[in-house]
Design an enzyme around this catalytic site. Structure first.
Site, PDB file in Angstrom:
ATOM      1  N   GLU A 115      13.897   3.766  -1.939  1.00 44.22           N
ATOM      2  CA  GLU A 115      12.931   2.801  -1.437  1.00 44.22           C
ATOM      3  C   GLU A 115      12.763   3.069   0.171  1.00 44.22           C
ATOM      4  O   GLU A 115      12.781   2.359   1.142  1.00 44.22           O
ATOM      5  CB  GLU A 115      13.485   1.414  -1.434  1.00 44.22           C
ATOM      6  CG  GLU A 115      13.473   0.717  -3.117  1.00 44.22           C
ATOM      7  CD  GLU A 115      13.145  -0.447  -3.184  1.00 44.22           C
ATOM      8  OE1 GLU A 115      12.502  -1.027  -2.653  1.00 44.22           O
ATOM      9  OE2 GLU A 115      13.568  -0.716  -4.541  1.00 44.22           O
TER      10      GLU A 115
HETATM   11  N1  CAA Z   1       2.300  -3.371   5.458  1.00 44.81           N
HETATM   12  C1  CAA Z   1       1.129  -3.527   5.257  1.00 44.81           C
HETATM   13  N2  CAA Z   1       0.271  -2.157   5.699  1.00 44.81           N
HETATM   14  C2  CAA Z   1       0.794  -1.160   5.835  1.00 44.81           C
HETATM   15  C3  CAA Z   1       2.302  -1.019   5.900  1.00 44.81           C
HETATM   16  C4  CAA Z   1       3.024  -2.436   5.708  1.00 44.81           C
HETATM   17  N3  CAA Z   1       4.373  -2.366   5.705  1.00 44.81           N
HETATM   18  N4  CAA Z   1       2.778   0.322   6.270  1.00 44.81           N
HETATM   19  C5  CAA Z   1       1.657   0.995   6.471  1.00 44.81           C
HETATM   20  N5  CAA Z   1       0.521   0.192   6.278  1.00 44.81           N
HETATM   21  C6  CAA Z   1      -0.787   0.662   6.325  1.00 44.81           C
HETATM   22  C7  CAA Z   1      -1.216   0.707   7.775  1.00 44.81           C
HETATM   23  O1  CAA Z   1      -1.551  -0.198   8.589  1.00 44.81           O
HETATM   24  C8  CAA Z   1      -2.447   1.817   7.660  1.00 44.81           C
HETATM   25  O2  CAA Z   1      -3.633   1.233   7.306  1.00 44.81           O
HETATM   26  P1  CAA Z   1      -4.989   1.358   8.147  1.00 44.81           P
HETATM   27  O3  CAA Z   1      -5.321   2.691   7.678  1.00 44.81           O
HETATM   28  O4  CAA Z   1      -5.940   0.319   7.778  1.00 44.81           O
HETATM   29  O5  CAA Z   1      -4.619   1.451   9.839  1.00 44.81           O
HETATM   30  C9  CAA Z   1      -2.067   2.442   6.332  1.00 44.81           C
HETATM   31  O6  CAA Z   1      -1.359   1.644   5.514  1.00 44.81           O
HETATM   32  C10 CAA Z   1      -1.342   3.845   6.711  1.00 44.81           C
HETATM   33  O7  CAA Z   1      -0.309   3.682   7.359  1.00 44.81           O
HETATM   34  P2  CAA Z   1       0.714   4.735   8.005  1.00 44.81           P
HETATM   35  O8  CAA Z   1      -0.361   5.431   8.814  1.00 44.81           O
HETATM   36  O9  CAA Z   1       1.625   4.215   8.697  1.00 44.81           O
HETATM   37  O10 CAA Z   1       1.017   5.605   6.967  1.00 44.81           O
HETATM   38  P3  CAA Z   1       1.844   7.010   6.730  1.00 44.81           P
HETATM   39  O11 CAA Z   1       1.226   7.983   5.932  1.00 44.81           O
HETATM   40  O12 CAA Z   1       2.280   7.279   8.315  1.00 44.81           O
HETATM   41  O13 CAA Z   1       3.063   6.523   5.946  1.00 44.81           O
HETATM   42  C11 CAA Z   1       5.429   5.509   5.711  1.00 44.81           C
HETATM   43  C12 CAA Z   1       4.002   5.620   6.513  1.00 44.81           C
HETATM   44  C13 CAA Z   1       6.040   4.364   6.247  1.00 44.81           C
HETATM   45  C14 CAA Z   1       5.964   6.663   6.173  1.00 44.81           C
HETATM   46  C15 CAA Z   1       5.285   5.370   4.308  1.00 44.81           C
HETATM   47  O14 CAA Z   1       4.755   6.735   3.764  1.00 44.81           O
HETATM   48  C16 CAA Z   1       6.470   5.313   3.558  1.00 44.81           C
HETATM   49  O15 CAA Z   1       7.030   4.049   3.332  1.00 44.81           O
HETATM   50  N6  CAA Z   1       7.176   6.254   3.145  1.00 44.81           N
HETATM   51  C17 CAA Z   1       8.285   6.251   2.031  1.00 44.81           C
HETATM   52  C18 CAA Z   1       8.203   5.944   0.842  1.00 44.81           C
HETATM   53  C19 CAA Z   1       8.941   5.183  -0.050  1.00 44.81           C
HETATM   54  O16 CAA Z   1       9.790   4.200   0.647  1.00 44.81           O
HETATM   55  N7  CAA Z   1       9.063   5.539  -1.120  1.00 44.81           N
HETATM   56  C20 CAA Z   1       9.942   4.682  -2.037  1.00 44.81           C
HETATM   57  C21 CAA Z   1       9.674   4.931  -3.656  1.00 44.81           C
HETATM   58  S1  CAA Z   1      10.183   3.510  -4.775  1.00 44.81           S
HETATM   59  C22 CAA Z   1      11.752   3.489  -4.715  1.00 44.81           C
HETATM   60  O17 CAA Z   1      12.535   4.325  -4.145  1.00 44.81           O
HETATM   61  C23 CAA Z   1      12.020   2.636  -5.900  1.00 44.81           C
HETATM   62  C24 CAA Z   1      13.289   3.005  -6.483  1.00 44.81           C
HETATM   63  O18 CAA Z   1      13.957   3.924  -6.985  1.00 44.81           O
HETATM   64  C25 CAA Z   1      14.453   1.457  -6.810  1.00 44.81           C
END
Ligand code: CAA
Length: 379
Positions: free
Chosen positions: A363
């Site tokens: 996550e």
């Molecule tokens: N809420 C709402 N919108 C969001 C947001 C949030 N928390 N975070 C980003 N956004 C939106 C932004 O506002 C942006 O929108 P606009 O284009 O309209 O401006 C868009 O999304 C893109 O945002 P970023 O430019 O910030 O995106 P990024 O490519 O830089 O990535 C990141 C951001 C936070 C690094 C994201 O890629 C991320 O969370 N990566 C980690 C992935 C992850 O957590 N994976 C877990 C897998 S599930 C798992 O693990 C489950 C399990 O096994 C139990």
């Protein structure tokens, strides 16, 4: 300000603690060893209403809140982190986005059985080339009449193979990154859906983790979750809450390890007195308890904020960061306190230590939590 839990929260804690001790703990080591998921435990959680804690009764839940949900994940993880994450992925990652973004029909068809626990939920975001960079996914969804046709694969799926319903992300516009992503609700018996490799893991071994594969998988148009192009937002907001569920899991793992370390340190006599009465160990116990309490407070605060309708993304990333690192540190210290015995499978602390590691990875890695937090405090 009041730090006391309500009567309802205390009641849920007691119910889940009793259930965890009586029904989950006795087989935890064996299920870990055999990498075996136990459907009966899930069914019993459903009977107790644990599969739908924060959702309204009209959608099959028990109408409680996110704090109660975190307390449940914590108490389960205190004896078995695998059971904790089964519930966390089911609730935060599958049911929640349907509750938040689903149409009334989608909620009736999918959220109700998920919350009632007659169906299990999963979440498909990660791909071989798209982990921390969630926007780099390659799975596509092409419109064909009244269906979308999905092609691609997702890996490291918690509840993979046991889930009936998955919330999955795919590109409806492969020329665009975030804005080309859409979310879908997938039933495990849709044609073209299959379950691939099951991972052999260091920890949380009784929680199945698999690949899921889409080969010309036909998904009815009405199973799009949220609007077309809104999928990245669905994925990110889902993780905002999910991360706090993992923080609760980490708090539970750490507490379980501390419980075991205290009991052992009080019994183990060296140099003529219990090791708990020797500063090298007693100071470790004090530090472990302090880190756990700080992690718990941050986790409960994030859950409370979500229940109150306040923003919680930053707090959730912080709680996951602190609690994940705490779980790793506390479980490692617990093994140290047990000495050679702690390194064997005769005691549970080696399992806690193996289980703790994943809370720093899934996550969103700890590094991604730092990215999320730093972006939020500097924007
Ligand atoms: N809420 C709402 N919108 C969001 C947001 C949030 N928390 N975070 C980003 N956004 C939106 C932004 O506002 C942006 O929108 P606009 O284009 O309209 O401006 C868009 O999304 C893109 O945002 P970023 O430019 O910030 O995106 P990024 O490519 O830089 O990535 C990141 C951001 C936070 C690094 C994201 O890629 C991320 O969370 N990566 C980690 C992935 C992850 O957590 N994976 C877990 C897998 S599930 C798992 O693990 C489950 C399990 O096994 C139990």
């Amino acid at each position: 300000m009041n730090f006391l839990l309500s009567e309802e929260h205390e009641m849920i804690r007691k119910m889940v603690r009793d259930f965890a001790r009586n029904e989950v703990e006795p087989t935890a080591a064996e299920r870990d060893e055999e990498e075996r998921f136990d459907m009966e435990i899930f069914n019993k959680m459903a009977d107790l209403g644990l599969t739908g804690i924060p959702f309204p009764e009209e959608y099959g839940g028990i109408g409680s809140d996110y704090l109660a949900y975190c307390i449940a994940v914590e108490e389960l993880s205190r004896v078995c982190a695998s059971t904790g994450v089964t519930l966390s992925a089911h609730t935060s990652l599958a049911s929640w986005p349907i509750y938040k973004y689903g149409t009334e029909e989608q909620k009736q068809k999918y959220l109700v059985p998920l919350a009632q626990g007659t169906k299990i939920g999963g979440y498909g975001l990660t791909e071989p080339g798209s982990g921390s960079d969630a926007g780099a996914m390659r799975t596509t969804a092409r419109l064909d009449g009244d269906h979308y046709v999905l092609n691609g694969s997702k890996i490291f799926i918690t509840n993979g193979g046991i889930a009936d319903i998955y919330v999955v992300f795919a590109l409806t516009d492969p020329t665009s990154k975030h804005k080309g992503t859409s979310a879908f609700i997938i039933e495990s018996d849709f044609p073209g859906f299959s379950v691939g490799k099951k991972e052999k893991k260091l920890g949380i071994r009784s929680s199945p983790t698999t690949e899921i594969i889409f080969e010309e998988c036909r998904v009815p148009k009405e199973n799009m979750l949220g609007a077309e192009g809104e999928g990245f937002k669905v994925a990110m907001t889902t993780l905002d809450g999910g991360r706090n569920g993992i923080a609760a899991q980490a708090v539970g793992i750490a507490q379980g390890a501390l419980d075991a370390a205290i009991a052992y340190a009080k019994e183990r006599v060296q140099f003529g007195k219990p090791i708990s009465a020797q500063q090298g160990v007693s100071f470790k116990l004090a530090d472990m308890a302090t880190s756990i309490e700080a992690s718990r407070l941050l986790t409960y605060q994030a859950a409370w904020r979500e229940s109150e309708g306040l923003s919680y993304g930053k707090e959730s990333a912080m709680s996951k960061l602190l609690a994940g690192d705490t779980a790793m540190k506390v479980t490692t210290e617990a093994v140290q306190i047990f000495g050679g015995y702690g390194y064997t499978k005769d005691y549970p602390v080696e399992r806690y230590m193996r289980d703790a590691k994943i809370t720093q990875i899934y996550e969103g890695t700890q590094e991604i939590q730092r990215l999320v937090i730093s972006r939020m405090i500097t924007k």
